[in-house]
Design a protein around this motif. Sequence first.
Motif, PDB file in Angstrom:
ATOM      1  N   ILE A 109       0.822  -1.167  -0.090  1.00 50.62           N
ATOM      2  CA  ILE A 109       0.028   0.233   0.027  1.00 50.62           C
ATOM      3  C   ILE A 109       0.814   1.186  -0.065  1.00 50.62           C
ATOM      4  CG2 ILE A 109      -1.510   1.314   1.415  1.00 50.62           C
ATOM      5  CD1 ILE A 109      -2.890  -1.469   2.260  1.00 50.62           C
ATOM      6  N   ALA A 110       1.751   1.201   0.927  1.00 47.91           N
ATOM      7  CA  ALA A 110       2.687   2.467   0.955  1.00 47.91           C
ATOM      8  C   ALA A 110       3.453   2.694  -0.453  1.00 47.91           C
ATOM      9  CB  ALA A 110       3.715   2.009   1.866  1.00 47.91           C
ATOM     10  N   LEU A 111       3.832   1.526  -0.921  1.00 52.13           N
ATOM     11  CA  LEU A 111       4.594   1.895  -2.347  1.00 52.13           C
ATOM     12  C   LEU A 111       3.697   2.233  -3.609  1.00 52.13           C
ATOM     13  CD1 LEU A 111       6.918  -1.170  -2.325  1.00 52.13           C
ATOM     14  CD2 LEU A 111       7.698   1.039  -2.151  1.00 52.13           C
ATOM     15  N   ALA A 112       2.210   1.711  -3.489  1.00 53.65           N
ATOM     16  CA  ALA A 112       1.122   2.118  -4.342  1.00 53.65           C
ATOM     17  C   ALA A 112       0.950   3.543  -4.382  1.00 53.65           C
ATOM     18  CB  ALA A 112      -0.145   1.165  -4.141  1.00 53.65           C
ATOM     19  N   LEU A 113       0.624   4.130  -3.018  1.00 55.90           N
ATOM     20  CA  LEU A 113       0.244   5.542  -2.805  1.00 55.90           C
ATOM     21  C   LEU A 113       1.382   6.402  -3.338  1.00 55.90           C
ATOM     22  CD1 LEU A 113      -1.486   5.206   0.665  1.00 55.90           C
ATOM     23  CD2 LEU A 113      -2.377   5.483  -1.466  1.00 55.90           C
ATOM     24  N   ALA A 114       2.762   5.724  -2.737  1.00 60.92           N
ATOM     25  CA  ALA A 114       3.913   6.909  -3.338  1.00 60.92           C
ATOM     26  C   ALA A 114       4.147   6.934  -4.777  1.00 60.92           C
ATOM     27  CB  ALA A 114       5.305   6.284  -2.681  1.00 60.92           C
ATOM     28  N   SER A 115       4.073   5.697  -5.488  1.00 60.31           N
ATOM     29  CA  SER A 115       3.900   5.575  -6.952  1.00 60.31           C
ATOM     30  C   SER A 115       3.151   6.436  -7.605  1.00 60.31           C
ATOM     31  CB  SER A 115       3.926   4.045  -7.414  1.00 60.31           C
ATOM     32  OG  SER A 115       4.823   3.169  -6.748  1.00 60.31           O
ATOM     33  N   ASN A 116       2.116   6.703  -6.933  1.00 62.00           N
ATOM     34  CA  ASN A 116       1.187   7.783  -7.608  1.00 62.00           C
ATOM     35  C   ASN A 116       1.102   9.068  -6.944  1.00 62.00           C
ATOM     36  OD1 ASN A 116      -0.947   6.117  -9.629  1.00 62.00           O
ATOM     37  ND2 ASN A 116      -0.280   5.002  -8.077  1.00 62.00           N
ATOM     38  N   GLY A 117       2.263   9.735  -6.310  1.00 61.55           N
ATOM     39  CA  GLY A 117       2.759  10.847  -5.814  1.00 61.55           C
ATOM     40  C   GLY A 117       2.503  11.235  -4.458  1.00 61.55           C
ATOM     41  N   ALA A 118       1.890  10.467  -3.612  1.00 61.83           N
ATOM     42  CA  ALA A 118       1.790  10.857  -2.207  1.00 61.83           C
ATOM     43  C   ALA A 118       3.218  10.741  -1.558  1.00 61.83           C
ATOM     44  CB  ALA A 118       0.850   9.856  -1.664  1.00 61.83           C
ATOM     45  N   LYS A 119       3.166  11.588  -0.379  1.00 57.91           N
ATOM     46  CA  LYS A 119       4.326  11.635   0.623  1.00 57.91           C
ATOM     47  C   LYS A 119       3.815  10.471   1.578  1.00 57.91           C
ATOM     48  CE  LYS A 119       5.351  16.290   0.142  1.00 57.91           C
ATOM     49  NZ  LYS A 119       5.782  17.656   0.801  1.00 57.91           N
ATOM     50  N   VAL A 120       4.687   9.599   2.088  1.00 60.47           N
ATOM     51  CA  VAL A 120       4.097   8.552   2.713  1.00 60.47           C
ATOM     52  C   VAL A 120       4.835   8.407   4.057  1.00 60.47           C
ATOM     53  CG1 VAL A 120       3.724   5.987   2.910  1.00 60.47           C
ATOM     54  CG2 VAL A 120       3.441   7.138   0.748  1.00 60.47           C
ATOM     55  N   GLY A 121       3.944   8.249   5.292  1.00 66.47           N
ATOM     56  CA  GLY A 121       4.516   7.959   6.538  1.00 66.47           C
ATOM     57  C   GLY A 121       4.386   6.631   6.648  1.00 66.47           C
ATOM     58  N   VAL A 122       5.699   5.851   6.751  1.00 66.31           N
ATOM     59  CA  VAL A 122       5.830   4.484   7.044  1.00 66.31           C
ATOM     60  C   VAL A 122       5.711   4.194   8.448  1.00 66.31           C
ATOM     61  CG1 VAL A 122       7.343   2.584   6.632  1.00 66.31           C
ATOM     62  CG2 VAL A 122       6.895   4.174   4.777  1.00 66.31           C
ATOM     63  N   ASN A 123       5.270   3.239   9.033  1.00 66.68           N
ATOM     64  CA  ASN A 123       5.157   2.718  10.413  1.00 66.68           C
ATOM     65  C   ASN A 123       5.354   1.486  10.575  1.00 66.68           C
ATOM     66  OD1 ASN A 123       2.539   1.824  12.377  1.00 66.68           O
ATOM     67  ND2 ASN A 123       3.853   2.929  13.409  1.00 66.68           N
ATOM     68  N   CYS A 124       6.039   0.996  11.576  1.00 68.57           N
ATOM     69  CA  CYS A 124       6.420  -0.169  12.140  1.00 68.57           C
ATOM     70  C   CYS A 124       6.383  -0.357  13.636  1.00 68.57           C
ATOM     71  CB  CYS A 124       7.735  -0.690  11.468  1.00 68.57           C
ATOM     72  SG  CYS A 124       9.097   0.034  12.376  1.00 68.57           S
TER      73      CYS A 124
END
Length: 255
Positions: A23-38
């Motif tokens: 999901i994070a990669l898909a959103l980023a691939s379409n232009g979003a800045k992404v907060g990744v959490n673990c």
Amino acid sequence: MNINLTGKIALVTGSNAGIGRAIALALASNGAKVGVNCLNNVAQGQEVVAEIQALGGEAVLVQADVTNVEQIDRLVNEVEQALGGTIDILVNNAGHLVQRVPNVDMSEEMYDRIMDVNLKSTVFVSKRVLAGMKEKGYGRIINMTSVAAHNGGGPGGSVYAASKAAVLTFSKGLAKEVAASGITVNNVSPGFIGNTMFHATFTTDAARQATINGIPLQREGTPDDVAGAVLYLASNLAAYVTGETIEINGGMMMR
């Protein structure tokens, strides 16, 4: 029509591996800045950030326990500070079966762990981002339920199934509360998704093959199958969709 999330800030909980990573990669691939959490395995989270950056995107990793309200507050603060604005897209992906436990053996501690990671995290991360979304008059919240919410889950999974059913119903109520503020709230409901720690931990090879044999599309799903549905709900293509659930199960359960 295309999907363009440029300028949007997304937070995906539990996004260091599996479905969350996709999901994070898909959103980023379409232009979003992404907060990744673990919660654990920071190295995996760093790899996701590096993948996004290699795509030319912007991302930040924040380690936080989304069952803890103080850590949720810190998570959102750090993502918003690092990415330069309030969150536009929230994907409440963090969740876990935790352990297969028959009800006759269910302890209060185990019950709390299961409900906290699946329902409490969804409720309180959503709460934390709503003020910023309301101020902008825009927001997309996508929650993770499961086919278990409909069929009661597998052996020893009834409390997990109940927690996912609660997420589904909570999302409908929240969708009604925030619709006037330009915020949509929807669910994705994965069925049997391979290449995840969930099935690597809890599903035998024999059970896996038996399940695939009963799926009309004759294959297990992939994290990318789930990410595609999330991407749709996060975009303006789904601007008139709220309080709904997209089933991603290859036809194993048609509703």
